[in-house]
Design an enzyme around this catalytic site. Structure first.
Site, PDB file in Angstrom:
ATOM      1  CG  ASP A 152      -7.033 -10.848  -2.092  1.00 38.56           C
ATOM      2  OD1 ASP A 152      -7.641  -9.845  -1.674  1.00 38.56           O
ATOM      3  OD2 ASP A 152      -7.061 -11.195  -3.279  1.00 38.56           O
ATOM      4  CB  CYS A 169      -3.593  -6.644  -6.868  1.00 38.66           C
ATOM      5  SG  CYS A 169      -4.603  -7.636  -7.998  1.00 38.66           S
ATOM      6  CG  HIS A 182      -4.649  -7.971  -2.372  1.00 39.80           C
ATOM      7  ND1 HIS A 182      -3.777  -9.034  -2.383  1.00 39.80           N
ATOM      8  CD2 HIS A 182      -5.363  -8.055  -3.523  1.00 39.80           C
ATOM      9  CE1 HIS A 182      -3.957  -9.731  -3.498  1.00 39.80           C
ATOM     10  NE2 HIS A 182      -4.902  -9.152  -4.206  1.00 39.80           N
ATOM     11  CD  GLU A 213      -1.550 -10.371  -6.692  1.00 41.09           C
ATOM     12  OE1 GLU A 213      -1.183 -10.925  -7.752  1.00 41.09           O
ATOM     13  OE2 GLU A 213      -2.542  -9.623  -6.629  1.00 41.09           O
ATOM     14  CG  HIS A 215     -10.026  -8.611  -7.562  1.00 42.57           C
ATOM     15  ND1 HIS A 215      -9.465  -7.435  -8.033  1.00 42.57           N
ATOM     16  CD2 HIS A 215      -8.992  -9.444  -7.299  1.00 42.57           C
ATOM     17  CE1 HIS A 215      -8.149  -7.572  -8.061  1.00 42.57           C
ATOM     18  NE2 HIS A 215      -7.833  -8.777  -7.632  1.00 42.57           N
TER      19      HIS A 215
END
EC number: 3.5.1.47
Length: 373
Positions: free
Chosen positions: A70, A95, A97, A129, A155
């Site tokens: 992402d 987050c 990315h 997101e 992730h």
């Protein structure tokens, strides 16, 4: 002067230009510029909105391996104090990315420069997101032509040390849905409440009643969450509020529980509407399907990891976090895993500062796994 791993440097440069979903224009341009530096003979690039599909052709392909990253950021004011902090006011890669993209570029570089047998499709997905990029990417003609036989992704996980990969078969991330509830009553002077329909009071009752859904309508052996993170209503202290808005999120460990929770939310909101003589509207916004790791590929990946001396494999519990990669796993066999990055601050925190040593580890692990598939 400190010598920085090139993909750590890429991460830092991407960290400076976080963009929200479907606004990742600088990010897409940065990715394309880097891809232009690689050998082009076996690589084909197709743009989709602000995302990219990059197919690297194998030497004698029998399958298509998919790897997804992402690329979007969050509407957060960064407070890390890093020398390479966000240059976009009110935006941050909180987050991870930026990590995800630099790792994907590192793996892609290895695959281009060291040909593998099978074709590999790298998916640079926008809007994870919100409002969600995985599902519309799945529905493109590009994805129908280049549909992977297996797909996986990672992730970052601040709570695990560098060198740890956490994974499990089956459910990894929850089903999630946004929740927006608008109430409209009748405003008026604070001295004459009997002539009004007060939406501050109505919204207060509603928040309390929503919590009873979890305690009284969800199986105690199942799990669900309703969180109201924001309430707005009213104008000044001596005017009774005519409107109120509640914003929140729903998380469940099964699609059935999500359906049940939404049915009960609608019933409760209808009850509030009747008892407070007001209008009420519900909007569920973005909804993400659960991330469910397929048994065979997940077991194969765990077996691969267990043979690695520098990797600590941890079989984790499922989490109430959401990820729209779940839509891809709904259609394609594969898995997602947590990558330990050892940060005292968690995901979506303004001070998230993952350990960059995890980048080189992830590039090596993912590349080697692709090479042996």
């Amino acid at each position: 002067m400190e010598k920085v791993n090139p993909f750590v440097q890429i991460r830092r440069e991407l960290h400076q230009i976080p963009e929200l979903g479907f606004q990742e224009f600088k990010t897409q341009a940065y990715l394309l510029h880097y891809l232009e530096t690689l050998p082009q003979e076996r690589m084909e690039i197709k743009k989709w909105k602000t995302g990219l599909f990059v197919k690297v052709y194998g030497t004698s392909p029998k399958k298509l391996i998919g790897y997804r990253t992402d690329i979007d950021g969050l509407p957060i004011v960064e407070q890390t104090g890093l020398s390479f902090k966000s240059e976009h006011e009110g935006r941050m890669h909180a987050c991870g990315h930026d990590f995800h993209m630099s790792i994907a570029l590192g793996v892609l570089t290895n695959v281009v420069n060291h040909p593998v047998q099978d074709d590999v499709l790298f998916i640079f997905q926008p809007a994870e997101e919100g409002p969600g990029g995985a599902l519309p990417m799945l529905e493109t003609d590009i994805m129908k032509e280049w549909k992977p036989d297996i797909i996986f992704a990672l992730h970052i996980a601040p709570e695990y040390p560098v060198g740890t990969i956490a994974i499990r078969e089956g459910l990894l991330f929850a089903n999630t849905s946004e929740l927006f509830i608008d109430l409209k009553g009748k405003g008026g002077h604070a001295a004459y409440p009997h002539e009004t329909r007060d939406m501050v009071v109505a919204s207060s009752y509603l928040v309390t009643q929503l919590q009873s859904i979890i305690s009284r309508n969800v199986d105690p052996l199942d799990s669900a969450v309703i969180t109201i993170g924001k309430i707005t209503g009213g104008t000044v202290q001596n005017i009774i509020a005519e409107t109120a808005r509640l914003e929140g999120t729903i998380r469940t460990l099964s699609p059935e529980a999500m359906q049940k929770v939404k049915q009960r939310i609608e019933a409760v909101v209808n009850g509030i509407s009747a008892s407070f003589e007001c209008e009420a509207e519900i909007d569920y916004g973005s909804m993400y399907h659960q991330v469910y790791n397929h048994e065979a590929p997940t077991r194969d990946f765990i077996k691969f990891l267990e043979a690695k001396e520098n990797i600590n494999v941890f079989i984790c519990k499922e989490a109430m976090t959401g990820e729209d990669f779940g839509y891809m796993l709904k259609e394609i066999p594969g898995f997602m895993f947590w990558l330990g990055v050892d940060s005292p601050y968690g995901l979506h925190h303004a001070m998230l500062n993952p350990d960059e040593k995890a980048i080189e580890i992830a590039i090596k692990v993912v590349s080697e796994y692709i090479f042996q598939m």
